[in-house]
Structure formats: structure tokens, C-alpha cells
Design an enzyme around this catalytic site. Structure first.
Site, PDB file in Angstrom:
ATOM      1  CD  GLU A  29       1.582  12.917   5.039  1.00  8.07           C
ATOM      2  OE1 GLU A  29       0.730  13.119   4.147  1.00  8.07           O
ATOM      3  OE2 GLU A  29       2.786  13.155   4.906  1.00  8.07           O
ATOM      4  CD  GLU A  60       4.611  -7.980  -6.222  1.00  4.02           C
ATOM      5  OE1 GLU A  60       4.437  -8.061  -7.445  1.00  4.02           O
ATOM      6  OE2 GLU A  60       5.056  -6.969  -5.645  1.00  4.02           O
TER       7      GLU A  60
END
Length: 232
Positions: A29, A60
Site C-alpha cells: 500500500e 519458517e
């Protein structure tokens, strides 16, 4: 973060699972909201792009991959790394933080555990304490909400200090689709430009026509003397 904006990149978000998906939302954004170059705020996720839409839960646990992913994007000492993980102990993020620090880059850890390994590894520890989740272990809930708020503060604060906001106006937003062309070009940017530079509406419209819809008065020859310091 603001001091790093003139460099090749402002910040790299690095995380796994829900935490990083929030990071990529925030990073994506920045260009439309603040007119930043693509890639100035980027994201790395354990498991790669596949993990954006479909969880790759064991990715992870690979500490070395966190460091390797930074090497692959040529991460440097002039960049900023923000590691994101609710638990604060994700190996992928810890590996990235250790590598970034070895280069001398500024590092921050965003987790919900004040005494976590990530908080100890990073230069700056951001640790909102949210308490137990409503659904035990589901860190996408309270922890995720807190992390999104913190990410908003990081990028918005950096953009404000970098001149991307004038008063409370998004002066570097660009009209890049029909909605923005109709709405921003005809109303909001001109109002913003007029408020900041004290211009007539017709002058503001003419000035914006040559600036691809950008609102910023920086470098605009039509802004009167003293406009740059005017308060909105």
C-alpha cells in the site's frame, strides 16, 4: 527508517505466516498511498511466494534460508530489516536478523513477546503485549491485529518524516486509475494543492496536468513564495 529512504530501499519486512502476510499488505500500500518507488518497501516470507496464498508451515524453521533470501535481494548495510513473528522465536526471521546485523544494517523485531530471542537479536524491539488469544494459539487474532497497527505506525511515520505527507494530506498520492482520476484529479488533489500553495482552482488543475496526477507542491513553479512552509 526515514534516514534510509534516500537509499536503494527503505525497509524489508521479513516474517512467516500471518505476520508476514500483514507485512506484505502494508508494503503493497506504500506506492499508491505515498508515491514510493516499487521495491522501496518489500517483503520476504518463509516459503516464498507460494506461502502468500497457501501456508507452508515448516518453511519458517529454516534459519539459513532467512539469511539467503536477504543475499538474493542484495540486502545491504544501508537498508532496514524489520523481522515480524508473533512468538518472537521463528528461526527464519532470526537468521535474517543475524545476517542483517552482521552487515551493520539497522534491525527491528516486531513480536508480542517482550523477552523473545528476536527482541534480543534486533537493535529495536517492538513488543505489544496482547495477552492470551481468544482461540488459544491462533496468533492471527489479537497478535495479528496489534502487529498490523504497529506496521501502520512504522510506514506512516516514516513517510510523514520523509515529506510524503503535508499537514494531514497525502500529497504524493498518484491518480493511477479511473476512480482516482475522477475523484482525486477533480476534487481532492486540487483542494490539497490549493490549501498548501494557496492557488486558485483553475491554476491548480493546470499545474496538476503536467505532474501525472501528483499532488505534491515540491518542485511546482506555480507555488507562491512561502507556500512550502504553509500550515494546512
Amino acid at each position: 527508517m526515514p534516514s534510509s529512504l534516500p537509499s536503494r530501499r527503505a525497509a524489508t519486512w521479513c516474517g512467516a505466516g500471518t505476520s508476514w502476510r500483514l507485512g506484505i499488505l502494508d508494503a503493497s500500500e506504500c506506492p499508491p498511498t505515498f508515491g514510493t518507488p516499487r521495491g522501496q518497501v518489500i517483503g520476504l516470507i518463509a516459503g516464498g511466494h507460494q506461502a502468500i496464498l497457501q501456508a507452508v508451515e515448516n518453511a519458517e524453521d529454516n534459519r539459513e534460508q532467512g539469511a539467503q533470501d536477504l543475499r538474493d535481494i542484495q540486502f545491504s548495510a544501508s537498508d532496514v530489516l524489520v523481522g515480524i513473528a508473533a512468538s518472537g522465536r521463528t528461526p527464519y526471521v532470526l537468521g535474517a536478523l543475524a545476517y542483517a546485523r552482521s552487515l551493520g544494517a539497522t534491525t527491528a523485531a516486531l513480536s508480542c513477546n517482550p523477552h523473545s530471542p528476536m527482541a534480543q537479536e534486533a537493535d529495536i524491539a517492538l513488543t505489544p503485549v496482547v495477552g492470551p488469544e481468544v482461540v488459544t494459539g491462533s496468533s492471527r487474532m489479537k497478535a495479528g491485529t496489534a502487529q498490523k497497527l504497529m506496521l501502520n505506525m512504522l510506514t506512516t511515520g516514516a513517510m510523514i518524516r520523509s515529506g510524503k505527507v503535508y499537514g494531514n494530506l497525502m500529497v504524493d498520492v498518484e491518480a493511477t486509475n479511473q476512480k482516482l482520476v475522477r475523484g482525486f484529479m477533480s476534487v481532492r488533489p486540487n483542494r490539497a494543492r490549493r490549501r498548501c500553495a494557496r492557488l486558485k482552482r483553475s491554476t491548480a488543475i493546470s499545474a496538476m496536468g503536467g505532474r501525472k496526477g501528483a499532488v505534491s507542491t515540491k518542485g511546482c513553479s506555480c507555488a507562491p513564495a512561502g507556500a512550502a512552509s504553509a500550515r494546512c
